[in-house]
Design an enzyme around this catalytic site. Structure first.
Site, mmCIF file in Angstrom:
data_model
loop_
_atom_site.group_PDB
_atom_site.id
_atom_site.type_symbol
_atom_site.label_atom_id
_atom_site.label_comp_id
_atom_site.label_asym_id
_atom_site.label_seq_id
_atom_site.Cartn_x
_atom_site.Cartn_y
_atom_site.Cartn_z
ATOM 1 N N HIS A 1 1.988 1.907 -3.219
ATOM 2 C CA HIS A 1 1.059 2.865 -3.817
ATOM 3 C C HIS A 1 1.620 4.286 -3.828
ATOM 4 O O HIS A 1 0.913 5.227 -4.117
ATOM 5 C CB HIS A 1 -0.291 2.841 -3.096
ATOM 6 C CG HIS A 1 -1.024 1.536 -3.252
ATOM 7 N ND1 HIS A 1 -2.281 1.315 -2.749
ATOM 8 C CD2 HIS A 1 -0.672 0.374 -3.871
ATOM 9 C CE1 HIS A 1 -2.675 0.070 -3.041
ATOM 10 N NE2 HIS A 1 -1.705 -0.518 -3.711
ATOM 11 N N ASP B 1 0.870 -1.185 0.000
ATOM 12 C CA ASP B 1 0.000 0.000 0.000
ATOM 13 C C ASP B 1 0.901 1.227 0.000
ATOM 14 O O ASP B 1 2.028 1.150 -0.494
ATOM 15 C CB ASP B 1 -0.966 -0.071 1.207
ATOM 16 C CG ASP B 1 -2.264 0.680 0.952
ATOM 17 O OD1 ASP B 1 -2.182 1.889 0.653
ATOM 18 O OD2 ASP B 1 -3.344 0.090 1.034
#
Ligand code: NAG
Length: 403
Positions: free
Chosen positions: A251, A228
């Protein structure tokens, strides 16, 4: 007696000498460090060493003079652990983590706790030693329903730093967290450096470092590859500085998500510089929820000298963020974004639109500056897209500014 002589006698285990701890404790050794092994920790990776850790912490935190906790070489199955202060008579607390801590795989050990290892309410904590927090997350990841269900139960964050002042964390690794790797909450004056964070690209919600409600935080010289956000700067943070971070996979580096709850604090003063971002879903992202319930602001943010290598959405402001397949509220975000500079951002985009500035209809972005941006897509110029924003451009602009 000279200090050196005291230390030598301590090391030889001469009991009559006070070794920097309470007089009752002949257990302390290693230059006055409270060693978890002296409190019964096995360090064999199988025995539950939680009690030994908590006993050693209690004595270190309750001692007079500098508090010191030593976790020597070995693998320790522990947790959940709560290293709580205040440590009243201890001006500084040094934790030397040399070994590897292993989180329980058995989820029932956590009860209702949302954290594996908590450090909280201490002034002057230093955590060093080159050791590792291994969250042993792989068996827990399939239990995570939070990517599709808003009312999901959260898995435990590996390491949480809460309400600390004057903290140094240096040379520590975090591996395969069940949920977030590291969360820093309500801290003041916190310096993290040489941190290494690793989890697979497809592990859910394994954010590297999440920040919320802090003042004066520095994160530098660190390598973060995870499933993430590498770093997420949530609500209520001011004076945050991030430099020399290598991010990817993951991310990217995010501000947000902002505007999910009423009475969120503002984000004020963020500098991200001299970083590289590689093979991530996003690069530099500012995300605020669509239909946010209360007003807040995010301002005075600078992103400078960033190299992008095969990054999706290298520069993205998204004010209609909704990670679920269904979001009931399509109202414009109430988060006001202003004074945001992107300067010297170069490299390659894996999406055709490399600069996406999509602001709120209710509160268009103000004072957005792009200076020297050079992002290519498939060997040619990428594209830009803008909604509810008027940016100021200078220097190189590839992609060309939105018309
Ligand atoms: C903007 O943020 C920086 C930190 O990134 C801080 O040093 C500076 O004082 C802030 N400026 C204003 C006007 O608040």
């Amino acid at each position: 007696m000279e200090i050196k002589v005291v230390l030598l006698l301590c090391l030889l285990g001469i009991q009559a000498v006070e070794c920097g701890s309470s007089s009752s404790s002949s257990l302390s050794s290693n230059y006055g460090f409270f060693n978890v092994k002296d409190y019964g920790a096995k360090g064999d990776g199988k025995t539950d060493d939680t009690k030994a850790f908590m006993d050693a912490w209690k004595e270190a935190c309750g001692s007079r003079g500098p508090g010191r906790l030593l976790i020597p070489w070995g693998a320790y199955l522990v947790g959940p652990l709560e290293f709580r202060g205040p440590c009243k008579n201890v001006p500084t607390m040094h934790i030397q983590l040399i070994g590897i801590l292993k989180a329980p795989r058995d989820m029932s050990k956590f009860g209702s706790l949302d954290t594996w290892v908590l450090f909280g309410w201490v002034d002057g904590l230093t955590l060093t030693g080159g050791g590792t927090f291994d969250g042993q997350g792989s068996s827990a990841w399939p239990l995570n329903k939070c990517t599709t269900n808003t009312k999901c139960k959260l898995l435990p964050t590996s390491v949480k730093f809460a309400s600390l002042t004057n903290t140094v964390v240096r040379g520590i690794s975090s591996l395969n967290s069940k949920f977030f790797h590291i969360a820093i909450l309500d801290c003041k004056h916190f310096k993290a450096s040489s941190i290494k964070i690793t989890a697979p690209e497809d592990s859910p919600n394994t954010d590297g470092i999440h920040l919320e409600g802090n003042t004066d935080i520095t994160i530098s010289q660190s390598t973060i590859g995870t499933g993430d956000d590498c770093i997420s700067v949530g609500p209520g943070n001011s004076l945050v500085s991030i430099d020399n971070v290598k991010c990817g996979p993951g991310h990217g580096i995010s501000v947000g998500s902002l505007g999910k709850y009423v009475d969120e604090g503002d984000v004020d003063g963020l500098s991200v510089r001299d970083c590289s971002i590689s093979n991530t879903m996003n690069g530099l992202r500012i995300k605020t929820w669509a239909g946010s319930p209360g007003e807040s602001r995010a301002r005075n943010m600078t992103f400078q000298n960033i190299i992008m290598n095969n990054v999706g959405n290298p520069i993205i402001i998204d004010q209609s963020y909704c990670p679920y397949s269904f979001c009931p509220d399509k109202a414009p975000s109430q988060v006001k974004l202003s004074d945001i500079t992107f300067k010297n951002i170069r490299g390659t985009s894996k999406t055709e639109v490399a600069v996406k500035l999509e602001c709120s209809k209710g509160h268009p972005c103000k004072e957005i500056i792009l200076q020297d941006v050079h992002l290519e897509y498939n060997g040619g110029p990428a594209k830009a897209s803008c909604v509810n924003v008027k940016a100021t451009y200078s220097g190189t602009q590839i992609p060309p500014p939105c018309s």
